[in-house]
Structures are given as structure tokens and as C-alpha cells.
Motif scaffolding. Structure first.
Motif, mmCIF file in Angstrom:
data_model
loop_
_atom_site.group_PDB
_atom_site.id
_atom_site.type_symbol
_atom_site.label_atom_id
_atom_site.label_comp_id
_atom_site.label_asym_id
_atom_site.label_seq_id
_atom_site.Cartn_x
_atom_site.Cartn_y
_atom_site.Cartn_z
ATOM 1 N N LYS A 29 0.849 -1.188 0.000
ATOM 2 C CA LYS A 29 0.000 0.000 0.000
ATOM 3 C C LYS A 29 0.879 1.229 0.000
ATOM 4 C CE LYS A 29 -1.725 2.321 3.411
ATOM 5 N NZ LYS A 29 -2.316 2.722 4.687
ATOM 6 N N ASN A 30 0.649 2.119 -0.961
ATOM 7 C CA ASN A 30 1.475 3.320 -1.044
ATOM 8 C C ASN A 30 2.942 2.895 -1.117
ATOM 9 O OD1 ASN A 30 1.757 6.032 -1.229
ATOM 10 N ND2 ASN A 30 1.000 6.511 0.802
ATOM 11 N N THR A 31 3.806 3.387 -0.239
ATOM 12 C CA THR A 31 5.184 2.909 -0.242
ATOM 13 C C THR A 31 5.415 1.920 0.906
ATOM 14 O OG1 THR A 31 5.766 4.837 1.053
ATOM 15 C CG2 THR A 31 6.167 4.982 -1.301
ATOM 16 N N ASN A 32 4.320 1.466 1.519
ATOM 17 C CA ASN A 32 4.436 0.572 2.673
ATOM 18 C C ASN A 32 3.997 -0.840 2.326
ATOM 19 O OD1 ASN A 32 3.493 3.349 3.361
ATOM 20 N ND2 ASN A 32 4.189 2.699 5.367
ATOM 21 N N TRP A 33 4.430 -1.752 3.118
ATOM 22 C CA TRP A 33 3.892 -3.106 3.025
ATOM 23 C C TRP A 33 3.750 -3.644 4.437
ATOM 24 C CZ3 TRP A 33 7.309 -6.053 5.515
ATOM 25 C CH2 TRP A 33 8.655 -5.643 5.499
ATOM 26 N N SER A 34 2.820 -4.586 4.600
ATOM 27 C CA SER A 34 2.672 -5.249 5.894
ATOM 28 C C SER A 34 2.382 -6.719 5.635
ATOM 29 C CB SER A 34 1.561 -4.601 6.720
ATOM 30 O OG SER A 34 0.350 -4.597 6.008
ATOM 31 N N ILE A 57 -2.425 -3.877 -13.834
ATOM 32 C CA ILE A 57 -1.872 -2.511 -13.865
ATOM 33 C C ILE A 57 -2.052 -1.806 -12.522
ATOM 34 C CG2 ILE A 57 -4.015 -1.521 -14.838
ATOM 35 C CD1 ILE A 57 -2.105 0.419 -16.421
ATOM 36 N N ASN A 58 -1.020 -1.110 -12.122
ATOM 37 C CA ASN A 58 -1.137 -0.205 -10.986
ATOM 38 C C ASN A 58 -0.590 1.138 -11.450
ATOM 39 O OD1 ASN A 58 -0.023 1.388 -8.752
ATOM 40 N ND2 ASN A 58 -0.851 -0.256 -7.497
ATOM 41 N N SER A 59 -1.499 2.106 -11.600
ATOM 42 C CA SER A 59 -1.090 3.364 -12.220
ATOM 43 C C SER A 59 -0.219 4.212 -11.301
ATOM 44 C CB SER A 59 -2.312 4.163 -12.686
ATOM 45 O OG SER A 59 -3.279 4.166 -11.684
ATOM 46 N N ARG A 60 -0.372 4.030 -9.983
ATOM 47 C CA ARG A 60 0.440 4.819 -9.053
ATOM 48 C C ARG A 60 1.912 4.410 -9.158
ATOM 49 N NH1 ARG A 60 -0.774 9.279 -6.912
ATOM 50 N NH2 ARG A 60 -2.758 8.528 -6.094
ATOM 51 N N TYR A 61 2.162 3.097 -9.118
ATOM 52 C CA TYR A 61 3.553 2.625 -9.198
ATOM 53 C C TYR A 61 4.036 2.512 -10.644
ATOM 54 C CZ TYR A 61 2.561 0.718 -4.483
ATOM 55 O OH TYR A 61 2.212 0.536 -3.177
ATOM 56 N N ARG A 62 3.082 2.552 -11.579
ATOM 57 C CA ARG A 62 3.368 2.289 -12.996
ATOM 58 C C ARG A 62 3.889 0.862 -13.190
ATOM 59 N NH1 ARG A 62 2.706 7.288 -15.188
ATOM 60 N NH2 ARG A 62 3.184 9.008 -13.796
ATOM 61 N N TRP A 63 3.276 -0.067 -12.480
ATOM 62 C CA TRP A 63 3.615 -1.481 -12.675
ATOM 63 C C TRP A 63 2.576 -2.071 -13.630
ATOM 64 C CZ3 TRP A 63 3.884 -3.091 -6.810
ATOM 65 C CH2 TRP A 63 4.981 -2.454 -6.207
ATOM 66 N N ILE A 64 3.057 -2.836 -14.600
ATOM 67 C CA ILE A 64 2.159 -3.442 -15.581
ATOM 68 C C ILE A 64 2.515 -4.916 -15.729
ATOM 69 C CG2 ILE A 64 1.473 -3.432 -18.033
ATOM 70 C CD1 ILE A 64 2.068 -0.385 -17.986
ATOM 71 N N GLU A 65 1.478 -5.776 -15.742
ATOM 72 C CA GLU A 65 1.653 -7.217 -15.993
ATOM 73 C C GLU A 65 2.755 -7.827 -15.113
ATOM 74 O OE1 GLU A 65 -0.276 -9.108 -18.057
ATOM 75 O OE2 GLU A 65 -1.458 -7.416 -18.795
ATOM 76 N N ARG A 66 2.586 -7.717 -13.818
ATOM 77 C CA ARG A 66 3.579 -8.300 -12.907
ATOM 78 C C ARG A 66 3.067 -9.640 -12.377
ATOM 79 N NH1 ARG A 66 8.589 -5.776 -12.964
ATOM 80 N NH2 ARG A 66 8.263 -3.553 -13.322
ATOM 81 N N ASP A 67 3.911 -10.642 -12.448
ATOM 82 C CA ASP A 67 3.529 -11.984 -12.024
ATOM 83 C C ASP A 67 3.804 -12.122 -10.513
ATOM 84 O OD1 ASP A 67 2.811 -14.582 -11.964
ATOM 85 O OD2 ASP A 67 4.128 -15.232 -13.592
#
Ligand SMILES: [Zn+2]
Length: 411
Positions: A94-99, A167-177
Motif C-alpha cells: 500500500k502506497n510505499t508501505n507493506w505489511s 496494472i497499478n497506475s500509481r507505481y506504474r507497474w504493468i503485468e507483474r507476475d
């Protein structure tokens, strides 16, 4: 809850088992006859299925003092789930965090951890969560092979079947496995399920706070985090997850001539009221020499957080108060729009700003006044309630995805 009748016997058996287990999960301790009545199934069908689940250790029956269990007396013993029957992992980005967390079947957290990945780089993120999930599992005292499933949740559009982030437009990640990458890093060979994090949190409310949602046929789960989403859930159907997918409420346009949003449109809700927007607004104030109380609170922080902002607001930082109040005003309009449009029986609001009681009241004032909306939401009889936004609510939501998967596929 749905039960099936028809010719596909294996499918009927699976669906019935799942429905029975969900009944026990939601309403336990519950008697066999209550389950039969609620699901409109015969008592022999219930008994056969329950004996199988008792044999597998998924459920338990309460012992009634003075009544020795015997074949004829068994039916009187109410059933509940066996919390220690299986264990699950949860991971939220989430955002720049992870849990991350490890839970039992009932959603009790055995161990948890969190961290920050400020550059938002996918490979860094996934490597960190892989490493720290392994450490968290060790702390829980469980082993990889004891886990019945792992849920991973993150904002964006996901393909749950394939375990891929589209797709995650905030991180600009596309097609991540994501699922394969996490499996490779942790060595986990069991089931990993990927889900949008707003849906995951909604599922968590459905599984672990059933008493809050059981009185409605539908509930909306408004989550304000890096983005804003409001998936809608049906309580009366066996349809798993949300009926409006992730419910991307964040790009609802509130002012066509307003601020530019990351999506390219102007005046989206997210541009004013997401955690990302609130944090950015506060950073700008600090850069311009304002928001003195917040500057003092956050001076040793690597990253400014919503908790810092709420603390500064409570301490009377007027610049911060203005930003927070404006965000809540926008959220109030959006919530009213959603209620006017979808009319859910219940709306749960998951937003860290509402840890503060006066912020809650302000939100209620904005939704209950008809400001910005021609229709007063109270006519829809929607009950609003606030979710206690604990630090690990997101990781628990991800674990809920894995637990829900277990409830769906009992066999
Ligand atoms: Zn937008």
C-alpha cells in the motif's frame, strides 16, 4: 448463501459443503438444525457433511456439561470452527508501505511485520516482503508447509485467476507476475491468491466482523488509502468478493475544472482525498514554511504518515486542519454519491483520518447534509460505520482472501 440442487453431483456437494462451513464460520456456535433451516437442506445432508469436517478437524463441537456425547445426543451440540485447524499468510502492499502477517483460521494474528520501500520499485518491494514474510513466519512458530494458503493484496487491477497484477497506475507497474515472484522468493509451494486490496479488506470485514454486516443484504466498503475504492458486496449470494470489482471510486470527478489527477482527468476525488493527496498537500505546506506543528512532529521521520497528520491536526495545526477538513468534505460528497447510486444497506468506512472522533463527526455532517447532492442519503436507510484502522488491517485483509479461498474449496 446459496445451495445447489441439480444433476452435477460433485458441484452440488462442493457448494453445499462450502455453504455449511460458511454458516459455521459466520454464526458459530450453531446447531445442526439451525444450519439445516438457514440453508434449506435436509438434516441428513448436513450431518454427512459435518461429520466429514469434524473428521478433518476443520470444525469442533461444544461439549455440553452433563450430557455425554452419544450417537443420538450429538445433534444437540453446537458447532464452531477450529481456529487451529489451519494457518494462513497475508501480505498487503500500500502506497510505499507493506505489511505481512500470519494468522490462524479464525483470523487471529500470530505474528506481523511492516516496512517501507520509498522508491516504489517492484523488485525491491517483492524482495523485501519475501524476506520479511519468511522472518514473520519464523516468529509465528509455524512452517511454510503448515500454511493452507497465502493472500497478497495491492491496489490496482488484478487477474485473480492468473495471480497477475494487470496494472497499478500509481507505481506504474504493468503485468507483474506477483504470485510466482513471491513463491520463488519464499519457496512456498501452496496456493497463493492475489486480490485487489479494497476487496481484500471488504472480505476481511465479512469474515471477521460478520455481526457488523449481517443485517444488510449488501454492504459497501469505502477504503481511503493510497487511492480510494468502494467495492460493493452482497451478503445474500454465494458470489465471492465484490459485485462491482474493485469499485474504483477514486476517479469519480467532483470538479471538472479542478486539480489534475494521475489518471489525466481533472478534479477526481483521489486528487483531493487519497492519503497520497493529503500527504502531498501537507508536504507542500511544510516546504513553504507553514504547518509548523506537523514539521515538528515529523522532523525525524523518513516518510510523512497520516498518523503524523492526525496528530498535528489534534495539536491544533491550522494548515493541517484546513487540508484534512477539505479532504473530508470531498469524501462526504463521494460517499453520498455512492449511496445515492448504489443504495447499500451498510457502508463501512476504512480511513485513518477517522481515528479522530471529530473527523468522524465532520464526515457524518457532510454526508447527512445534502450539500452537493440533491438526494438525502438517509432515505436509503444506509447505516454508516467506521472500521478501526489498525496498522495490520491490510495484511489481515490479505489473509482473509486466503481464508475465503479455503471456505470456498473445502474438499
Ligand atoms: Zn483520476
Amino acid at each position: 448463501m446459496q445451495v445447489l440442487q441439480g444433476k452435477n453431483l460433485l458441484r452440488i456437494k462442493e457448494t453445499n459443503q462450502s455453504a455449511i462451513l460458511r454458516m459455521i464460520y459466520y454464526y458459530g456456535p450453531i446447531s445442526r438444525s439451525d444450519i439445516a433451516q438457514r440453508l434449506e437442506l435436509t438434516l441428513p445432508t448436513i450431518t454427512t457433511n459435518i461429520n466429514k469436517m469434524l473428521g478433518e478437524g476443520l470444525i469442533k463441537e461444544t461439549f455440553i456439561r452433563g450430557k455425554a456425547p452419544n450417537p443420538s445426543g450429538r445433534r444437540a451440540h453446537p458447532l464452531y470452527i477450529n481456529q487451529q485447524a489451519c494457518y494462513f499468510g497475508g501480505v498487503e502492499l500500500k502506497n510505499t508501505n507493506w505489511s505481512v502477517c500470519v494468522t490462524d483460521f479464525g483470523g487471529r494474528i500470530l505474528a506481523s511485520a511492516e516496512g517501507v520501500c520509498p522508491d516504489g520499485d517492484y523488485d525491491n518491494f517483492i524482495w523485501q516482503i519475501g524476506r520479511d514474510f519468511t522472518a514473520c513466519l519464523a516468529e509465528s512458530g509455524k512452517k511454510l508447509e503448515e500454511l493452507c494458503g497465502i493472500g497478497i493484496s495491492l491496489p490496482g487491477l488484478v487477474d485473480r485467476e492468473k495471480g497477475i497484477l494487470k496494472i497499478n497506475s500509481r507505481y506504474r507497474w504493468i503485468e507483474r507476475d506477483v504470485c510466482s515472484d513471491f513463491a520463488r522468493l519464499t519457496g512456498y509451494q501452496g496456493k497463493i491468491t492475489l486480490e485487489n486490496n479494497a476487496i481484500a479488506r471488504g472480505l476481511s470485514a465479512q469474515l471477521f466482523n460478520w455481526d457488523e454486516v449481517e443485517n444488510g443484504k449488501s454492504f459497501a466498503y469505502l477504503v481511503v488509502s493510497a487511492g480510494i475504492a468502494c467495492p460493493l458486496f452482497l451478503n445474500t449470494s454465494s458470489y465471492r468478493g465484490s459485485v462491482v470489482d474493485a469499485g474504483e471510486a477514486g476517479h469519480m470527478v467532483l470538479d471538472p475544472h479542478g486539480r489534475l489527477c494521475i489518471c489525466g482527468n481533472h478534479g477526481c476525488l483521489e486528487a483531493y482525498a487519497s492519503e497520497y493527496a493529503i500527504i502531498n498537500d501537507c508536504k507542500k505546506e511544510m516546504e513553504q514554511g507553514r504547518a509548523g506543528i506537523l514539521r515538528e512532529i515529523s522532523k525525524e521521520r523518513q516518510e510523512l504518515t497520516i498518523a503524523d497528520i492526525v496528530q498535528a491536526q489534534e495539536a491544533g495545526d491550522l494548515d493541517v486542519c484546513r487540508i484534512v477538513e477539505n479532504a473530508i468534505y470531498m469524501l462526504g460528497i463521494a460517499a453520498t454519491n455512492i449511496i445515492n447510486f448504489a443504495g447499500p444497506d451498510i457502508m463501512l468506512v476504512d480511513c485513518q483520518l477517522f481515528k479522530n472522533a471529530s473527523n468522524r463527526q465532520l464526515f457524518l455532517d457532510y454526508t447527512q447534509s445534502s450539500r452537493g447532492n440533491p438526494v438525502h442519503f438517509k432515505y436509503f436507510k444506509t447505516t454508516l460505520s467506521f472500521v478501526d484502522s489498525d496498522r495490520f488491517i491490510g495484511a489481515l485483509g490479505a489473509a482473509a482472501v486466503a481464508i475465503d479461498e479455503k471456505l470456498e474449496i473445502v474438499m
